[in-house]
Design a protein around this motif. Structure first.
Motif, mmCIF file in Angstrom:
data_model
loop_
_atom_site.group_PDB
_atom_site.id
_atom_site.type_symbol
_atom_site.label_atom_id
_atom_site.label_comp_id
_atom_site.label_asym_id
_atom_site.label_seq_id
_atom_site.Cartn_x
_atom_site.Cartn_y
_atom_site.Cartn_z
ATOM 1 N N ARG A 69 -13.866 1.252 0.725
ATOM 2 C CA ARG A 69 -12.764 1.528 1.655
ATOM 3 C C ARG A 69 -13.225 1.374 3.111
ATOM 4 N NH1 ARG A 69 -7.935 4.174 0.828
ATOM 5 N NH2 ARG A 69 -7.429 4.859 -1.283
ATOM 6 N N ASP B 86 -11.895 -2.653 3.412
ATOM 7 C CA ASP B 86 -10.457 -2.478 3.207
ATOM 8 C C ASP B 86 -9.671 -3.635 3.825
ATOM 9 O OD1 ASP B 86 -8.229 -0.498 2.372
ATOM 10 O OD2 ASP B 86 -7.672 -1.151 4.382
ATOM 11 N N ARG C 132 0.833 -1.210 0.000
ATOM 12 C CA ARG C 132 0.000 0.000 0.000
ATOM 13 C C ARG C 132 0.871 1.265 0.000
ATOM 14 N NH1 ARG C 132 -5.243 0.981 2.048
ATOM 15 N NH2 ARG C 132 -5.671 -1.064 1.109
ATOM 16 N N ARG C 133 1.844 1.327 0.901
ATOM 17 C CA ARG C 133 2.692 2.514 0.991
ATOM 18 C C ARG C 133 3.583 2.664 -0.242
ATOM 19 N NH1 ARG C 133 -0.794 3.860 3.975
ATOM 20 N NH2 ARG C 133 -0.716 3.686 6.238
ATOM 21 N N ARG D 192 -10.149 -2.223 -6.767
ATOM 22 C CA ARG D 192 -9.050 -1.248 -6.798
ATOM 23 C C ARG D 192 -9.598 0.133 -6.506
ATOM 24 N NH1 ARG D 192 -9.953 1.075 -11.775
ATOM 25 N NH2 ARG D 192 -10.581 -0.305 -13.477
ATOM 26 N N GLU E 93 2.865 1.688 -3.303
ATOM 27 C CA GLU E 93 2.035 2.151 -4.416
ATOM 28 C C GLU E 93 1.633 3.608 -4.249
ATOM 29 O OE1 GLU E 93 2.682 0.176 -6.696
ATOM 30 O OE2 GLU E 93 0.866 -0.925 -7.190
ATOM 31 N N GLU E 94 1.366 4.017 -3.027
ATOM 32 C CA GLU E 94 1.064 5.426 -2.783
ATOM 33 C C GLU E 94 2.247 6.303 -3.170
ATOM 34 O OE1 GLU E 94 -2.078 4.819 0.960
ATOM 35 O OE2 GLU E 94 0.038 5.298 1.338
ATOM 36 N N GLU F 203 -4.430 -5.749 -2.098
ATOM 37 C CA GLU F 203 -3.252 -6.330 -1.448
ATOM 38 C C GLU F 203 -3.480 -7.713 -0.855
ATOM 39 O OE1 GLU F 203 -3.086 -1.795 -1.049
ATOM 40 O OE2 GLU F 203 -4.584 -3.354 -0.634
ATOM 41 N N ILE G 267 -3.481 -0.653 -5.238
ATOM 42 C CA ILE G 267 -4.084 -0.221 -3.974
ATOM 43 C C ILE G 267 -5.517 -0.757 -3.844
ATOM 44 C CG2 ILE G 267 -4.819 1.789 -2.634
ATOM 45 C CD1 ILE G 267 -2.510 3.324 -3.933
#
Length: 348
Positions: free
Chosen positions: A288, A292, A46-47, A266, A49-50, A72, A69
């Motif tokens: 989300r 999530d 996640r981090r 996504r 891809e951010e 995962e 994102i």
């Protein structure tokens, strides 16, 4: 037709609501350590891809960039069920798969920015990274092409009798490609050790599955070949691992291929250039909030497992440090020497 009705009909077509993921009614419990592992690994993706999205917005990453994102739990759950020697091959939404296989964040990020320290020495970009060491056989830019290649890997495994299983990923859009069904036929005919993981994120490149697929239950795509399949809540890492264990065991025991339809979602567009206007902001926000994959694990860690919040924050800080270090390397590492253009060229 009345103009107002026509306008409403057009709006409905472009913004069809995606079905919610399959509920994880029988998801087995994870131990404290298993949930911590899943949390750490998913958070890294996640981090990462951010940060990749940020670098793309700054113009430091060129070409195409498809972020993972929201999805995962799929690759981490499958990797938790696999063993050393099993191979992974996927399409172009591939950074998460690389990290899940153990490839270094520095090398992946440096490839995105086109630097010599990248896994393809800065020549491949987002879609073309490989690692024989980690048994990662690439992201592939041609939709569905990796399925026939993954089937070939399964053939090699059976020929060598090495006990390995080919984990072949594709999206819901790729599942409609012709070579996919040729591969299914051969895999079942020869009882190849392949698990086909269909990551159904509802929209392929931007079209709802209900508009693009006559059969929207992708777990049934192998029925005419006699390939078993099942639908899985791809937002729950526990459900993913349990289903992957069954599928991988089936393939490894010589029973042939297996299909897993991971119902996932996504949060970003198809690629960084996609504004994703075919779905509503409310839909994304709802997914989300309710499903999530990382937040589900975080709640279990803080609740039933009794992990102190400071420990969770420490994990997050460590992951952010790894990603920031990768980004620093990827923006300061030199670009490839022009002579690199003449390497890795096969002359026929």
């Amino acid at each position: 037709m009345d103009a107002a009705k026509e306008a409403r009909r057009g709006s409905d077509k472009t913004r069809e609501k995606a079905a919610p993921p399959v509920p994880a009614s029988n998801a087995p419990a994870f131990s404290r350590d298993e949930d911590l592992h899943a949390y750490r690994e998913m958070l890294l993706i996640r981090r990462f891809e951010e940060k990749a999205g940020q670098l793309y917005g700054m113009g430091l990453i060129g070409g195409f960039c498809h972020l993972y994102i929201g999805q995962e739990a799929v690759v981490i759950g499958v990797q938790m069920a696999s063993t050393d020697g099993d191979q992974v091959i996927t399409g172009y939404r591939d950074h998460g798969h690389m990290l899940a296989c153990g490839m270094e964040p520095k090398g992946v990020m440096a490839e995105l920015t086109g630097r010599r320290g990248g896994y393809s020495r800065g020549k491949g970009g987002s879609m073309h990274m490989f690692s024989r060491e980690k048994n990662f056989y690439g992201g592939h830019g041609i939709v569905g092409a990796q399925v026939s290649l993954g089937t070939g890997i399964g053939f090699a495994n059976k020929y060598r009798e090495d006990g390995a299983v080919s984990l072949t990923y594709m999206g819901d859009g790729a599942a409609n490609q012709g070579q996919v069904y040729e591969s299914f036929n051969m895999a079942q005919l020869w009882k190849l050790p392949v698990v086909y993981v269909i990551e159904n994120n509802r929209y392929a490149m931007g079209t709802s599955v209900s508009r693009a697929s006559a059969q929207t239950d992708f777990s049934k795509r192998g029925v005419s070949f006699g390939i078993p399949g099942e639908q899985v809540d791809g937002m729950d890492v526990r459900a993913v691992r349990e289903a992957a264990r069954r599928a991988i065991g089936h393939a490894r025991d010589g029973e042939g291929p297996y299909i897993l339809e991971m119902q996932t979602y996504r949060y970003r567009g198809h690629s960084m250039s996609d504004p994703a206007k075919y779905r509503t902001k409310d839909e994304v926000a709802r997914m989300r909030e309710e499903s999530d994959p990382i937040e589900q694990v975080r709640k279990r860690l803080l609740g039933p497992h009794g992990v102190p919040e400071d420990e969770i924050k420490a994990v997050d800080a460590k992951v952010r440090g790894v990603v920031n270090e990768a980004a620093e390397f990827a923006t300061s590492d030199p670009e490839p020497d022009p002579s690199e253009l003449w390497t890795d060229i096969l002359l026929g």
